[in-house]
Motif scaffolding. Sequence first.
Motif, mmCIF file in Angstrom:
data_model
loop_
_atom_site.group_PDB
_atom_site.id
_atom_site.type_symbol
_atom_site.label_atom_id
_atom_site.label_comp_id
_atom_site.label_asym_id
_atom_site.label_seq_id
_atom_site.Cartn_x
_atom_site.Cartn_y
_atom_site.Cartn_z
ATOM 1 N N ARG A 81 0.845 -1.184 0.000
ATOM 2 C CA ARG A 81 0.000 0.000 0.000
ATOM 3 C C ARG A 81 0.884 1.239 0.000
ATOM 4 O O ARG A 81 2.084 1.167 0.265
ATOM 5 N N ASP A 136 1.535 4.855 1.765
ATOM 6 C CA ASP A 136 1.266 5.600 3.004
ATOM 7 C C ASP A 136 1.802 7.016 2.891
ATOM 8 O O ASP A 136 2.966 7.215 2.522
ATOM 9 N N GLU A 163 -4.919 2.165 1.614
ATOM 10 C CA GLU A 163 -5.228 1.647 2.944
ATOM 11 C C GLU A 163 -5.464 0.158 2.853
ATOM 12 O O GLU A 163 -5.488 -0.426 1.765
ATOM 13 N N ALA A 208 4.888 -1.112 2.700
ATOM 14 C CA ALA A 208 4.334 0.216 2.457
ATOM 15 C C ALA A 208 5.328 1.036 1.657
ATOM 16 O O ALA A 208 6.521 1.084 1.996
ATOM 17 N N GLN A 256 6.214 4.493 1.342
ATOM 18 C CA GLN A 256 5.962 5.656 2.197
ATOM 19 C C GLN A 256 6.378 6.928 1.473
ATOM 20 O O GLN A 256 7.476 7.036 0.944
#
Length: 261
Positions: free
Chosen positions: A13, A15, A37, A43, A45
């Motif tokens: 995902r 973030d 989400e 992640a 980021q």
Amino acid sequence: MSDLTLTTAVLIRVDAMTAADQAAAVQWAQDLGLPLEGEAEFALQVSVDGLQLQELSASAPGPIRVDFIEGALAHRRQFGGGTGQMIAKAVGIQPGVRPTVLDATAGLGRDAFVLACLDCQVTMIERNPIVAALLSDGLRRARLDSQVLGIVQRMPLLVGDAIELMLAWTAEPPQVIHLDPMFPSRDKSALVKKEMRLFKPLVGADDDASDLLAAALALASHRVVVKRPRKAPAIAGTAPTYSLDGKSSRYDVYAKKSLKS
């Protein structure tokens, strides 16, 4: 940012690290086809400092990001050994000779950066969209820094399958093609172990390494160099002309003609 589609069984995902980063996170999620989400193993980021990839397990190592300005690459740029480095010898750097190089397995861009520091023009290819996103973001930040701007300007990035791109190549052929296919690493450094832990699920093994080598040999005008763990077998197919051995890795060199010709 590039219009990329990620196909992987790994759950990733995007973030946003702060509320101010939300718009950029939404854009990256759209470009890469990733959710913002939900449950995930990794992640991507997003922050004002750039992109980084973080494993989300409790025992995860720290994040991976591309940094051409500070850290290990800055040290290597200043103190790395210049033309005495094994990669420089492998690609054929000599007094008055700076070959054009295609790094067809660019990864995080470290080998390309070393060669660009030595005044080679290095076109990079990376086929994994997540890795390409990290690399692209690192290049973007580096272009804002006067210390490395001239270096990274010699490092254009192509995103796509290297075999397909080489087979369809219409520009002047690169003199040298550099390959570093994924292979189980025996390097014990913490950095390599961290990167292998994060990248293996994303990238997997390069099962098409023989086809990659064949396409490189067909395109390169002067030589192909393949980076391997020191004790690993050569890629199946054409035998290398000779090899350069280091402590933990080696370069298999497939020579077609002299770079001085």
